[in-house]
Every structure is written in structure tokens, then in C-alpha cells.
Design an enzyme around this catalytic site. Structure first.
Site, PDB file in Angstrom:
ATOM      1  N   HIS A 125       6.578  -3.706   2.475  1.00 26.18           N
ATOM      2  CA  HIS A 125       6.931  -2.452   3.127  1.00 26.18           C
ATOM      3  C   HIS A 125       8.313  -2.482   3.761  1.00 26.18           C
ATOM      4  CE1 HIS A 125       6.210  -4.186   7.161  1.00 26.18           C
ATOM      5  NE2 HIS A 125       5.263  -4.873   6.558  1.00 26.18           N
ATOM      6  N   ASP A 126       9.001  -1.357   3.648  1.00 27.16           N
ATOM      7  CA  ASP A 126      10.281  -1.115   4.317  1.00 27.16           C
ATOM      8  C   ASP A 126      11.419  -1.993   3.821  1.00 27.16           C
ATOM      9  OD1 ASP A 126       9.248   0.860   6.363  1.00 27.16           O
ATOM     10  OD2 ASP A 126       8.025  -0.882   6.897  1.00 27.16           O
ATOM     11  N   GLY A 143       8.081  -7.905   4.817  1.00 31.05           N
ATOM     12  CA  GLY A 143       8.503  -6.588   5.244  1.00 31.05           C
ATOM     13  C   GLY A 143       9.901  -6.575   5.834  1.00 31.05           C
TER      14      GLY A 143
END
Length: 262
Positions: A125-126, A143
Site C-alpha cells: 500500500h501507498d 508500505g
């Protein structure tokens, strides 16, 4: 909306509301949710899962068992409306995973164009992944990682949360990246250490000899001069007046939250 030129295998499941562009092919037993958009000419092979909100650009090739746009592996994620955005002409090999973002960061995971993601690559994520990047088999990003253009992360190499791997750098196989890798640097080991400049890579990408020499000089200032980073920065800034590429060192150092590899 499915374009009339798209080819969808009868066993594939494409939910109503998905946008499938011209000349897209979707192989058998693939599942695509309603909030997915796939651009012209992309090939989605068999047994692929694409969930959204996800936007995938043009002329990508997505191999079997890839999972694209799944919710992230983060306990703070509570089902918020986050996204994955993928560019054009990427090769996404078998069992690659790309997860959507979290609202605690940008809310989006971003992947650029012209990248090669080998078997079992994980993009959490991200993350922000640039263009013309190669990630070897089982390379993994935690992440909030940034991978800059033309970087190579070799097989079996994990990158710690919030790290940056700089442009044109090369991370060797089975390395563990827990701090930022400056641009142009070759790095290897557990934990990752610098081993000079990625000269051959720079030559292949059209860097001229004087600029490569300047990049080497910048490397020596950082790693061999005995100076602190604070002392080195004015020297790099002066060098960057002649070669903009040196400014990539200063930008990464200034923005680093974990420090650079030593």
C-alpha cells in the site's frame, strides 16, 4: 462498459460497471470487479484477479495468478475507498501482487510505465513506483516505499517501509534495504551497503563520460571524504549547478526520513 473489440473468455467474470478498453483480452477464469478500468490493448491472462478502485493503462501484459488492486495488508485499513493506478506497457508476471493505498497516507498506490515485475513481486500500500524499473523474482516492497525511475531491485530483496530506492540505482540479489539507496548507487547485502556507482547502467542510458565522472565524484564526497552529510551537502549543491543529475543526490538526502545506506 466493454468495448466491442475486447475479447473476454466465456469463463471470465467481469462485473457490470467495469470499463474494458479497445483490443483488451481477458483470459479464462479471470475475475474483474465493477470499479476497474483497463486501457486499450492490455492483455489479462488466465486466473488473474483485478479488484478496485483500480485504473490500469494501455498495452500492459498481466500473467496468470496476479492479484491487482486487492485491499492492503495493513491492520489500520478499514475498507476505505482507496485506489491503485497503473501506467502503460508494464509486464506483470505470475503471482505479482499490487495493493491499494490507505487513507492514512495518499490513499493511492501508484505504478508507472514500462516496468518489469517478475514472479511473486509484492507492491504494498501507498508505494510510488516510477518508470523503466525492474524488480526481480520475489522482490518485495513494504508500505510507503518509493522506487525511482530506472532502478533495479534484484530477486529476493525486501525494501523496508518508508524507504526510497533512488533513480538508476542497482540493488543486488537477496539484499535487505532498511535505509534509502541514493541514486546511481550499486548496493548489496544484509543490511544493504554501497559498492560504487552503477556505471554500466548509466552508459546504457546515454550518460556521457564527464557526467559519469561527476556522479562518481559526488559518491566519493558522500562515502569516502570523511565528511558528515551536513558538510557534504554544500559541495553537492555546487556540483549540481553544472550537472542536474547531482541534484538527485541532494533531493533524496533532504527528503530522507530513514537516512541513507552507509
Amino acid at each position: 462498459m466493454i468495448h466491442e473489440s475486447a475479447q473476454i473468455h466465456p469463463s471470465a467474470v467481469v462485473e457490470e460497471g467495469a470499463v474494458i478498453g479497445a483490443d483488451v483480452t481477458v483470459g479464462p477464469f479471470t475475475y474483474i470487479t465493477s470499479n476497474v478500468e483497463i486501457g486499450r490493448g492490455t492483455e489479462v491472462m488466465s486466473h488473474v484477479v483485478i479488484k478496485g478502485p483500480t485504473v490500469i493503462g494501455e498495452d500492459n501484459r498481466i500473467f496468470p495468478f496476479a492479484v491487482i488492486g486487492e485491499e492492503c495488508q495493513d491492520k489500520k485499513y478499514q475498507g476505505e475507498d482507496t485506489r491503485l493506478v497503473v501506467g502503460d506497457r508494464n509486464v506483470i508476471r505470475e503471482s505479482v501482487q499490487m495493493h491499494r493505498g490507505t487513507v492514512q497516507d495518499k490513499g493511492v498506490t501508484t505504478v508507472g510505465s514500462d516496468n518489469l515485475f517478475c514472479v511473486n513481486v509484492h507492491i504494498a500500500h501507498d508505494c510510488v513506483v516510477g518508470d523503466n524499473i525492474i524488480m526481480g523474482n520475489n522482490a518485495t516492497l513494504a508500505g510507503h516505499v518509493t522506487i525511482e525511475d530506472y532502478a533495479i531491485v534484484s530477486a529476493l530483496s525486501p525494501v523496508h517501509q518508508f524507504c526510497t530506492v533512488g533513480a538508476h540505482s542497482f540493488v543486488g540479489g537477496a539484499s535487505v534495504v532498511v535505509q534509502d539507496v541514493p541514486p546511481f548507487v550499486m548496493a548489496q547485502g544484509n543490511h544493504c551497503k554501497p559498492f560504487g556507482i552503477n556505471v554500466e547502467g548509466l552508459k546504457r542510458r546515454g550518460f556521457e563520460k564527464p557526467e559519469i565522472r561527476a556522479i562518481r565524484s559526488a559518491y566519493k564526497e558522500i562515502y569516502r571524504s570523511g565528511k558528515t552529510i551536513t558538510e557534504v551537502m554544500p559541495v553537492l549543491e555546487e556540483m549540481a549547478k553544472e550537472y542536474e543529475s547531482i541534484g538527485q543526490f541532494t533531493t533524496l538526502i533532504e527528503n530522507s526520513t530513514r537516512g541513507i545506506i552507509r
